[in-house]
Design a protein around this motif. Structure first.
Motif, short mmCIF file in Angstrom:
data_model
loop_
_atom_site.label_atom_id
_atom_site.label_comp_id
_atom_site.label_asym_id
_atom_site.label_seq_id
_atom_site.Cartn_x
_atom_site.Cartn_y
_atom_site.Cartn_z
N CYS A 135 -7.24 1.45 -15.25
CA CYS A 135 -7.73 1.46 -16.62
C CYS A 135 -9.05 0.71 -16.68
CB CYS A 135 -6.70 0.82 -17.54
SG CYS A 135 -7.27 0.69 -19.25
N CYS A 194 -3.83 5.02 -20.28
CA CYS A 194 -3.25 3.88 -19.58
C CYS A 194 -1.84 3.62 -20.10
CB CYS A 194 -4.13 2.65 -19.81
SG CYS A 194 -3.43 1.12 -19.16
N GLN A 231 -10.07 5.97 -17.86
CA GLN A 231 -9.39 5.83 -16.58
C GLN A 231 -10.34 6.18 -15.44
OE1 GLN A 231 -5.83 5.07 -16.66
NE2 GLN A 231 -6.47 4.72 -18.75
#
Length: 138
Positions: A34, A48, A56
Motif C-alpha cells: 500500500c 489495501c 497499490q
C-alpha cells in the motif's frame, strides 16, 4: 504414439495480478504494498486490506521464508498434474509477512521440516509464464 499430456491450469492474469506475474518473469518475487500505509500483502487486491487505499504498488521482496505447512498429493485433481504424482505443495511464510501456497522443488524424500528456511526460485513455463517456487536451505 503416446497420448498428449493435458495442460496444467494457468493463473488468471488480470490488472490486479499483472505486476506479480511480470516481476516473476524477471526472476523477482513481489508482493503488493500500500502506498499510503505501507502494508505488504498477498494476493494483490484493488484496495489495501488494512486501510482500503486504492494506491497499490508491486514491490520486490527478499524471496526468503519459512515452511509453515506442507502436503504431498498422491492423487491428480487436475489431469495436468498426473505425471507429477506425488507432488508437494507448501504454505510458506515470507520474511515480509505474507504467506503463499507454492511448490517446494528438490524437497527431501520425507518432506521439508516445518520451520525450514526456503528461498524463491523461478521456473519458466513459457514466454508468458514463470512460476515462483521455493527451495529448502538456499
Amino acid at each position: 504414439m503416446q497420448p498428449a499430456i493435458p495442460a496444467k491450469p494457468r493463473p488468471r492474469i488480470d490488472t490486479v495480478s499483472r505486476g506479480f506475474w511480470d516481476n516473476a518473469r524477471e526472476g523477482r518475487l513481489s508482493m503488493q504494498r500500500c502506498d499510503d500505509c505501507s502494508d505488504i500483502h498477498f494476493p494483490g487486491s484493488p484496495v489495501c486490506p488494512k486501510c482500503l487505499s486504492e494506491k497499490q504498488s508491486w514491490v520486490a521482496v527478499s524471496g526468503r521464508g519459512t515452511v509453515l505447512s506442507w502436503v504431498r498429493f498422491h492423487r491428480a485433481y487436475w489431469d495436468g498434474f498426473r505425471a507429477d504424482i506425488p507432488y508437494l505443495v507448501a504454505l510458506v511464510g515470507l520474511e515480509e509477512g505474507p504467506m503463499l501456497m507454492t511448490s517446494i522443488v528438490d524437497a527431501p524424500a520425507d518432506g521439508p521440516k516445518i520451520g525450514a528456511s526456503v528461498t524463491a526460485v523461478f521456473e519458466e513455463v513459457d514466454d508468458q509464464l514463470t512460476l515462483p517456487k521455493f527451495r529448502v536451505g538456499v
